[in-house]
Design a protein around this motif. Structure first.
Motif, PDB file in Angstrom:
ATOM      1  N   ASN B 260      48.061   7.451 -54.140  1.00 52.16           N
ATOM      2  CA  ASN B 260      48.664   8.289 -53.101  1.00 52.16           C
ATOM      3  C   ASN B 260      47.668   8.954 -52.165  1.00 52.16           C
ATOM      4  O   ASN B 260      47.969   9.964 -51.568  1.00 52.16           O
ATOM      5  N   ASP B 261      46.459   8.398 -52.054  1.00 49.23           N
ATOM      6  CA  ASP B 261      45.478   8.980 -51.144  1.00 49.23           C
ATOM      7  C   ASP B 261      45.530   8.181 -49.840  1.00 49.23           C
ATOM      8  O   ASP B 261      44.729   7.291 -49.604  1.00 49.23           O
ATOM      9  N   LEU B 262      46.493   8.529 -48.988  1.00 51.58           N
ATOM     10  CA  LEU B 262      46.704   7.728 -47.772  1.00 51.58           C
ATOM     11  C   LEU B 262      45.530   7.825 -46.810  1.00 51.58           C
ATOM     12  O   LEU B 262      45.139   6.832 -46.202  1.00 51.58           O
ATOM     13  N   GLY B 263      44.945   9.018 -46.681  1.00 50.39           N
ATOM     14  CA  GLY B 263      43.824   9.183 -45.764  1.00 50.39           C
ATOM     15  C   GLY B 263      42.656   8.307 -46.162  1.00 50.39           C
ATOM     16  O   GLY B 263      42.126   7.540 -45.354  1.00 50.39           O
ATOM     17  N   GLY B 264      42.262   8.397 -47.445  1.00 45.91           N
ATOM     18  CA  GLY B 264      41.124   7.621 -47.921  1.00 45.91           C
ATOM     19  C   GLY B 264      41.393   6.133 -47.841  1.00 45.91           C
ATOM     20  O   GLY B 264      40.540   5.353 -47.418  1.00 45.91           O
ATOM     21  N   SER B 265      42.607   5.729 -48.192  1.00 45.01           N
ATOM     22  CA  SER B 265      42.959   4.321 -48.163  1.00 45.01           C
ATOM     23  C   SER B 265      42.944   3.784 -46.734  1.00 45.01           C
ATOM     24  O   SER B 265      42.454   2.682 -46.471  1.00 45.01           O
ATOM     25  N   SER B 266      43.457   4.568 -45.800  1.00 43.47           N
ATOM     26  CA  SER B 266      43.475   4.131 -44.406  1.00 43.47           C
ATOM     27  C   SER B 266      42.047   4.029 -43.868  1.00 43.47           C
ATOM     28  O   SER B 266      41.726   3.093 -43.133  1.00 43.47           O
ATOM     29  N   ALA B 267      41.213   5.008 -44.229  1.00 41.60           N
ATOM     30  CA  ALA B 267      39.815   4.955 -43.786  1.00 41.60           C
ATOM     31  C   ALA B 267      39.180   3.661 -44.279  1.00 41.60           C
ATOM     32  O   ALA B 267      38.476   2.969 -43.541  1.00 41.60           O
ATOM     33  N   GLN B 268      39.455   3.301 -45.551  1.00 39.26           N
ATOM     34  CA  GLN B 268      38.893   2.062 -46.091  1.00 39.26           C
ATOM     35  C   GLN B 268      39.426   0.851 -45.355  1.00 39.26           C
ATOM     36  O   GLN B 268      38.709  -0.115 -45.118  1.00 39.26           O
ATOM     37  N   SER B 269      40.705   0.887 -44.998  1.00 31.43           N
ATOM     38  CA  SER B 269      41.239  -0.304 -44.358  1.00 31.43           C
ATOM     39  C   SER B 269      40.702  -0.427 -42.935  1.00 31.43           C
ATOM     40  O   SER B 269      40.536  -1.540 -42.436  1.00 31.43           O
ATOM     41  N   VAL B 270      40.375   0.710 -42.309  1.00 33.85           N
ATOM     42  CA  VAL B 270      39.715   0.638 -41.002  1.00 33.85           C
ATOM     43  C   VAL B 270      38.314   0.045 -41.167  1.00 33.85           C
ATOM     44  O   VAL B 270      37.897  -0.840 -40.405  1.00 33.85           O
ATOM     45  N   ILE B 271      37.593   0.497 -42.210  1.00 32.52           N
ATOM     46  CA  ILE B 271      36.252  -0.046 -42.468  1.00 32.52           C
ATOM     47  C   ILE B 271      36.338  -1.543 -42.731  1.00 32.52           C
ATOM     48  O   ILE B 271      35.561  -2.338 -42.187  1.00 32.52           O
ATOM     49  N   LEU B 272      37.322  -1.946 -43.529  1.00 32.80           N
ATOM     50  CA  LEU B 272      37.488  -3.366 -43.849  1.00 32.80           C
ATOM     51  C   LEU B 272      37.761  -4.180 -42.585  1.00 32.80           C
ATOM     52  O   LEU B 272      37.198  -5.258 -42.380  1.00 32.80           O
TER      53      LEU B 272
END
Lengths: 446, 294
Positions: B260-272
């Motif tokens: 449920n960490d949407l911010g961190g997950s989204s940041a990772q998907s931007v990096i990816l």
């Protein structure tokens, strides 16, 4: 790109479609959507209870639907809430409790629901370890307890006999456990001991049994600013022992969560620590004599003997939605009143191996002679109720506990691989787990 | 001077483009924009409270030593999958292209695995490698070779690389086979007459003429290894033991959907997204120069 929004949209579309289909069938009745996370055969048994309720009256129609595992059900419910289509009732596993409580306007606390609809719910009817887990700080019931379990020890009586151990006397302490494992191995058993749910049983339960905090602030009940305490001597000693036992070929790590469940009924492992809910599967599959006993303890860390265990399993939460009507809440409270009946509780307990959640349910099961016919079936309830709960044995109230469990499992696995010591594994777990707790605190304050 | 097609109707070209544009907007641009928006916010699971936090999510991710480990594992995993699946596919394609009996049957059988869903394929692999129920897993342990991918990180990584590559071999095979069949026989025959052996013919004629196919597959396979192997890993190891098989895409899922960490997950998907775009750009800029379009 994987985003929550796309998941939410598809869930919403699905809910809309199934809602339209259902409304034509039950025009007069109030329809309640109920999402659960129990696979077969338990899911079927749960849905049978729902059908019994539907048949018992003609005003409310409860539609149960299976949404996958507990974490998947949680995700589906959260995504549906974000899309404005939350189900009326969702079954949530115990580690999701803090997340649900912090959800504020997304949920309707059960005590409030029952007061508003005049149905009433007596918290004192519930077993203290169950009531405590699902109560707010001031003792109000936030969710309706239903399928609670606890973890116990199962052992292979035939293997005990062969190893020269008394099959009627399971080891009560860890030193006795280790002796038994050595004898079992010497008699040719390839796997003396395994455990399901490594974090829940070997750390969370361990803390509760020895009245030792898993986290500060009364295991998180006292506030969001709790910190993990699992690098205390008890936990280090315990994990160190497990790592050593694994090296000596006595303990077999069977994987995360319930992956190790299969190792006991198949006869491969002679002793297993598992959820009491495993009982029905063992009864069906095991081709040997087996017994159930309370979890062992460390005498040096429990001078007055072991305390009560904590629960696992799940409870039912009421979710809010912009379009809810008072009639729908009323219907939910009627369903809940039905579930809280001692006879429903006792039947569910006897059919499944979950513990009775109400004291009367336990008494009814006793009175029916169930425990005389099934020796050991009362071990879970006895272990849960043997002492009054303390602040360390009431349960855990930690935000994002599912994530913390995964972190601990990762660190434990690294210790079992020999990449780090037990001490390092627990220090790392505390460090990484506290980061999770701080993020949760920040995202949920104010 | 390029030939230009003229439309009388000014509106028609836009109308014809509209469906494609709409699909791109709804299924790519919009979710991507959402991810960028969420990557600079801190949110609770239910989306009730949201706080703008600048680049804190990125800072948190990039200073996490576990994330850098995951990046390293992803590189090892992706290179291994790409090399293994392309190498095997090329070998099989060359063999199937030669004059052998029953070539048609071989070709059909080799294409089959592509039709399998990753989760189904992973279950099949489990029945081979699982130390308790798998044929090979039990066999290895019976022979005294300790095999348990649930505790041995190296073994777990080997297994997911094998499973992910196997899935992609079929796809690569089809393209290599088509590429081989497009090479004019006359060129190879001419080389034979000049006295070049099979190996020399392959390396000096066939392989260079295959380079457009090889380049295309290199790009596709790398993107596959980075982004589409989620199902295989999820079904086989869940990223474990420890974090031994956790790739970037799997961690995006873990943090976003499980934790449920949407911010961190989204940041990772931007990096990816940035990594994959950069990789593709580098390939077109530098590797494509060596490609020989016939």
């Amino acid at each position: 790109m994987l985003t929550r929004r796309t998941l939410g949209l598809s869930t919403a579309a699905f809910v809309l479609a199934s809602g339209l289909a259902g409304s034509a069938l039950a025009q007069q009745k109030t329809t309640i959507e109920f999402w659960h996370g129990l696979p077969q055969p338990l899911g079927g048994q749960l849905e049978q209870i729902v059908q019994d309720f539907n048949a018992s009256q003609d005003k409310v129609q409860v539609n149960p639907s299976f949404k996958g595992s507990y974490p998947e059900t949680m995700q589906a419910a959260i995504a549906a809430f974000r899309a404005g289509n939350a189900p009326h009732i969702v079954q949530m596993f115990e580690v999701g409790t803090a997340t649900m409580m912090a959800a504020g306007p997304a949920i309707k606390p059960v005590y409030q629901l029952m007061a508003e609809t005049g149905a009433g719910l007596d918290p004192a009817a519930y077993i203290p370890a169950v009531r405590g887990y699902y109560s707010s700080r001031d003792g109000k019931m936030m969710a309706l307890p239903f399928n609670s379990s606890t973890s116990i020890m199962f052992y292979n009586k035939d293997a005990f006999q062969k190893a020269g151990l008394d099959p009627e006397k399971a080891p009560a302490t860890w030193p006795e456990m280790i002796e038994a494992m050595k004898k079992l191995k010497a008699s040719g058993v390839s796997c003396a001991f395994t455990t399901s749910w490594p974090t829940w049983i070997q750390l969370e339960q361990l803390g509760s049994l020895h009245d030792t905090p898993f986290a500060s602030k009364s295991n998180g009940f006292g506030g969001l600013d709790a910190e993990l305490k699992i690098n205390a001597p008890l936990f280090v000693k315990h994990l160190d022992t497990l790592v050593q036992l694994q090296k000596d070929g006595l303990f077999k790590y069977g994987g995360r969560d319930n992956k190790a469940d299969a190792l006991f009924p198949s006869g491969e492992c002679a002793i297993a620590h598992a959820s009491s809910g495993l009982r029905s599967r063992i009864s069906k599959e095991a081709k040997f004599n087996w017994g159930a006993a309370p979890l062992p303890y460390w005498p040096e860390f429990a001078k007055d003997g072991p305390k009560n265990g904590i629960i696992g399993g799940a409870a039912f939460w009421v979710m809010t939605s912009p379009k809810r009507t008072p009639a729908e809440y009323k219907a939910v409270s009627e369903f809940f009143s039905y579930l809280a009946r001692p006879q429903v509780d006792a039947k569910w307990h006897m059919d499944t191996g979950y513990v009775p959640v109400t004291l009367q349910g336990f008494q009814q099961a006793q009175a029916s002679g169930f425990y005389d016919k099934n020796p050991g079936a009362d071990v879970p309830a006895k272990q849960l109720t043997r002492t009054p709960t303390t602040e360390n044995s009431m349960g855990l109230r930690l935000g994002n506990l599912p994530e913390i469990r995964n972190i601990i499992q990762e660190e434990m696995e690294k210790a079992f691989q020999g990449e780090q010591t037990a001490r390092q594994a627990l220090d790392n777990s505390v460090k990484r787990g506290n980061t999770v707790l701080r993020n949760f605190e920040r995202a949920n304050k104010g | 001077m390029q030939r230009r097609v003229l439309f009388d109707n000014k509106l028609l070209p836009y109308l014809l483009l509209a469906p494609q544009v709409a699909v791109t907007l709804v299924f790519f641009i919009w979710p991507a924009a959402q991810a960028v928006w969420q990557s600079v916010h801190l949110q609770d699971a239910f989306g009730l409270r949201s706080e703008f936090v600048w680049f804190e999510n990125f800072e948190r991710i990039l200073t996490d030593p576990n994330y850098l480990d995951t990046l390293r594992i992803t590189v090892v995993f992706s290179v291994a999958v790409t090399v293994l699946s392309m190498g095997t596919a090329l070998l099989l394609a060359v063999l199937a292209d030669s004059k052998i009996k029953g070539a048609g049957a071989y070709k059909t059988l080799l294409i089959w695995p592509y039709a399998l869903a990753p989760a189904v394929a992973a279950v099949l692999w489990m029945f081979i490698f699982n130390p308790d129920i798998g044929l090979l897993g039990r066999g290895l342990n019976a022979m005294g070779i300790p095999w348990d991918y649930r505790l041995n990180g190296g073994q777990a990584l080997t297994m997911v690389v094998l499973a992910a590559s196997w899935k992609q071999v079929s796809y690569n095979f089809i393209f290599f086979l088509a590429g081989l069949q497009a090479i004019p026989r006359s060129v190879i025959e001419a080389a034979s007459i000049d006295g070049a052996g099979p190996a020399r013919r392959f390396w000096t004629i066939t392989f260079p003429l295959l380079s457009p196919t090889t380049f295309f597959l290199l790009v596709v396979d790398l993107v596959y290894a980075f982004c589409e192997t989620f199902g295989t890993i999820h079904a086989l190891t869940h990223g474990g033991p420890g974090k031994a098989t956790e790739t970037l895409i799997f961690r995006v899922y873990l943090d976003g959907v499980v934790n449920n960490d949407l911010g961190g997950s989204s940041a990772q998907s931007v990096i990816l997204m940035v990594i994959v775009i950069a990789l593709t750009a580098i390939q077109f800029r530098f590797v494509e120069r060596k490609v020989h379009y016939a």
